[in-house]
Motif scaffolding. Structure first.
Motif, PDB file in Angstrom:
ATOM      1  N   SER B  43       3.157   4.457  -0.041  1.00 51.73           N
ATOM      2  CA  SER B  43       3.669   2.830  -0.117  1.00 51.73           C
ATOM      3  C   SER B  43       3.764   2.300  -1.433  1.00 51.73           C
ATOM      4  N   ASP B 158      11.468   2.710   2.057  1.00 49.52           N
ATOM      5  CA  ASP B 158       9.833   3.343   2.448  1.00 49.52           C
ATOM      6  C   ASP B 158       9.766   3.315   3.973  1.00 49.52           C
ATOM      7  N   GLU B 159       9.641   4.814   4.250  1.00 50.44           N
ATOM      8  CA  GLU B 159      10.240   5.043   5.932  1.00 50.44           C
ATOM      9  C   GLU B 159      11.235   4.894   6.872  1.00 50.44           C
TER      10      GLU B 159
END
Ligand SMILES: Nc1ncnc2c1ncn2[C@@H]1O[C@H](COP(=O)(O)OP(=O)(O)O)[C@@H](O)[C@H]1O
Ligand SMILES: [Mg+2]
Lengths: 286, 354
Positions: B43, B158-159
């Motif tokens: 991240s 991000d995820e």
């Protein structure tokens, strides 16, 4: 079964206490407004709406209503603006933040009397630190309690100082529930810090803002202690609100019926105002 | 559209280094996945590309521009957040339009873009709603749409699927793959899920403790993991890793002896890797005796935990119904499927010329 009995038991006790301590005195107070009475021991005389007529015809009632509105509005506006400002600052990361957060609630913890005495010392005409500072700057002395405008300003000033911490704490708690990623998304979307405040922070604060303004408005409109201790409603009624006027009627002018009538009108006005408020700003968003 | 270049990009929080110098070039239109366990710096790296996190040192370029010092809004990137980060008090339409409005785009053009994105993502019926009136999958689509309307140089995700349930995750994975094919814009995607990485990526960047472990196409990383960490992280079920040593042309561990392919440049202490699916069943006379301990039926395949030569390992074979614990079968270690790693450094030792 027994749990149900317990619930009813608690309910009964709660209702009984409410009835004895809140409803009964309120009903009694309202009923007083229909009598003429010069003391709590003498025999009351039924006069119907005469007290109301007298009260509403007196200019001092309208002046007190206006004063109360100015005082409530003025102190709420500053409390909210300062409260949001301080909350934003306290929400940022800086060294010693927790200590500052703790200290900032202190004014709220001080007894009103202490705050008022301190303020009076600070602006004392002979020894007050504020007076000395004003003097040192070469400005004319401020007559804190003698000029009507300054007296109103000092009641507002002291109230703002006392209750901004409460408002700050409410907003700070609300700010902490705003997900950081919203601000990041808005940064990617091309907003400035000011735009982020208006597009994210303020809408996210709206529910708490609604409640805080309502609570503060009720408390400020009914405020008695601060004004009484600071100015007794003076000079010549310039800071007298309905609470003080009602008290003055009942206990200084021996017009308990009139005092009760003022309190009842005040209560009715506030109730209507709260209803309108909820209608305009419903608590349930969306 | 543009190439993205990271040069020695580093991030330290006080004394803690979250990302050690990362060098990476993301080609125009490429789908790159950062993969690694939680806390490995994925991240942070992505957020440095976005400009949400300042780099401690290093350079980031998008196209010809050095964007290292630029604000996120000036990088022409769009980001999709794990928790969607939709503006809760704005309608879906306004959520999609917000970034364009902030850029003072012509309202007619905004409308065209929002409608187009809504159509691509099946959001047309929800434009007047608020985010909390949507399901998780729909909110995820709005988050994608908000990135889409911007027509950025690169999408940063991000995820994005980790808040969805397993079934929806698979569907949204396919949708993201389709979206990438349709718009052809570079995507940088962070995940800790190796299946997502394998299925979506053109190239995977595998990270651990702020260090890049390996960069390669999914099958490349699967076929030739650069070190023990990658070997263990990529592939499911996990690769069997057996500690032992080289003796002549063989690998030896306890009673286990495995013939290595000719020309292996290794000696001494090594770790042998073989994927469960690469261990082949054979007769006991031909291969090594494998004692069955635990059997897991997966439906089409059978996963079995057991021992060979005193070493614990797993094999994954086409469905077998007849095994029972304690029984012995023969397994073979195909030379072409063996991986060797130096025990001291954990680095791969080439067993065969690629
Ligand atoms: N704001 C921060 N302050 C201090 N350390 C941080 C901060 N953000 C991330 N880290 C640390 O940096 C490392 C990498 O974090 P992150 O990039 O979020 O990992 P990942 O996304 O791979 O799970 C972690 O060890 C984390 O604790
Ligand atoms: Mg992460």
């Amino acid at each position: 079964m027994s749990s149900k009995a317990t619930i009813y038991g608690f309910l009964f006790v709660g209702l009984a206490v409410t009835l004895a301590l809140i409803v009964a005195p309120a009903v009694y107070a309202v009923s007083l407004s229909f009598y003429q009475m010069d003391s709590f021991v003498g025999a009351p005389k039924w006069v119907g709406f005469a007290n109301y007529v007298a009260v509403l015809q007196a200019p001092e009632f309208w002046r007190a209503l206006l004063n109360g509105a100015i005082y409530a509005l003025g102190s709420i506006v500053f409390q909210v603006i300062l409260g949001i400002g301080f909350a934003l600052v306290l929400n940022e990361a800086f060294p010693g933040r927790n200590l500052v957060r703790g200290l900032s609630i202190l004014p709220y913890l001080l007894p009103t009397v202490v705050v008022i005495l301190t303020f009076k010392w600070m602006v004392d005409g002979g020894i007050g630190i504020v007076t000395k500072a004003v003097e040192a700057m070469g400005l004319p002395p401020i007559n804190w309690f003698e000029s009507p405008g300054a007296a109103m300003a000092s009641t507002i000033l002291v109230s703002v100082w006392m209750w901004t911490p409460f408002v700050t704490t409410c907003f700070l708690a609300a700010l902490q529930t705003v997900p950081q990623s919203l601000y990041e998304a808005a940064r990617v979307d091309g907003t400035t810090a000011v735009q982020r405040f208006f597009h994210i922070t303020l809408p996210m604060l709206k529910p708490i803002l609604t409640v805080v303004v309502l609570l503060r408005a009720i408390w400020m409109f009914n405020k008695f202690d601060v004004i009484w201790l600071l100015t007794r409603g003076g000079p010549v009624g310039a800071t007298e609100n309905l609470a003080i006027l009602s008290y003055r009627h009942a206990f200084n002018l021996f017009d308990i019926g009139g005092g009760a009538a003022i309190a009842t009108i005040s209560f009715a006005l506030l109730s209507v105002a709260v209803l309108i408020y909820f209608w305009v700003f419903p608590l349930e968003d969306d | 559209m543009a190439e993205i270049r990271l040069e020695q990009v580093r991030k330290a929080y006080g004394g803690v280094v979250a990302v050690h110098g990362v060098d990476l070039t993301i080609r125009d239109g490429e789908f790159v996945v950062f993969l690694g366990p939680s806390g490995c710096g994925k991240s942070t790296t992505l957020r440095m590309i976005a400009g949400l996190e300042e780099v401690t040192s290093g350079t980031i370029r998008i196209g010809a521009r050095d964007v290292t010092e630029l604000e996120p809004k000036d990088r022409n990137i769009a980001m999709v957040f794990q928790n969607y980060a939709l503006y809760p008090h704005k309608t879906i339409y306004d959520n999609l339009a917000f970034g364009l409005r902030m850029r003072k785009m012509d309202p007619a053009e905004i409308d065209v873009r929002v409608k187009k994105a809504a159509r691509m993502l099946g959001l047309e019926d929800f434009l007047a709603r608020k985010p909390k009136q949507l399901s998780g999958g729909q909110m995820q689509r709005v988050a994608l749409g908000r990135a889409l309307v911007r027509e950025p140089d690169v999408f940063l995700l991000d995820e994005p699927l980790s808040n969805l349930d397993a079934k929806l995750r698979v569907r949204m994975r396919e949708e993201i793959a389709r979206l990438h094919q349709d718009v052809g814009t570079s995507m940088v995607y962070v995940t800790h899920d190796q299946v997502e990485a394998m299925t979506l990526a053109n190239r995977i960047v595998i990270m651990r403790d702020g260090h890049v472990q390996q960069i390669g196409a999914p099958l490349e990383v699967y076929d030739r993991p650069a070190n023990l960490f990658v070997a263990g992280f990529i592939g499911s079920p996990e690769m069997n890793l057996i500690e032992g040593r080289i003796e002549g042309a063989d690998f030896v561990a306890g009673n286990l002896r495995v013939a290595l392919p000719p020309g292996v440049q290794a000696s001494g202490e090594v770790v042998l890797g073989i994927r469960p699916e690469h261990l082949a069943l054979t007769t006991e006379a031909d291969g090594v005796a494998f004692t069955v301990r635990v059997i897991e039926q997966l439906g089409a395949q059978t996963l079995c935990v057991g021992e060979a030569g005193g070493e614990r390992m797993r094999i994954l074979v086409d469905r077998v119904d007849s095994w029972s614990p304690g029984q012995s079968v023969g397994v073979r270690f195909p030379a072409a499927k063996l991986h060797l790693f130096a025990k001291s450094s954990g680095q791969r030792v080439e067993t065969a010329k690629p």
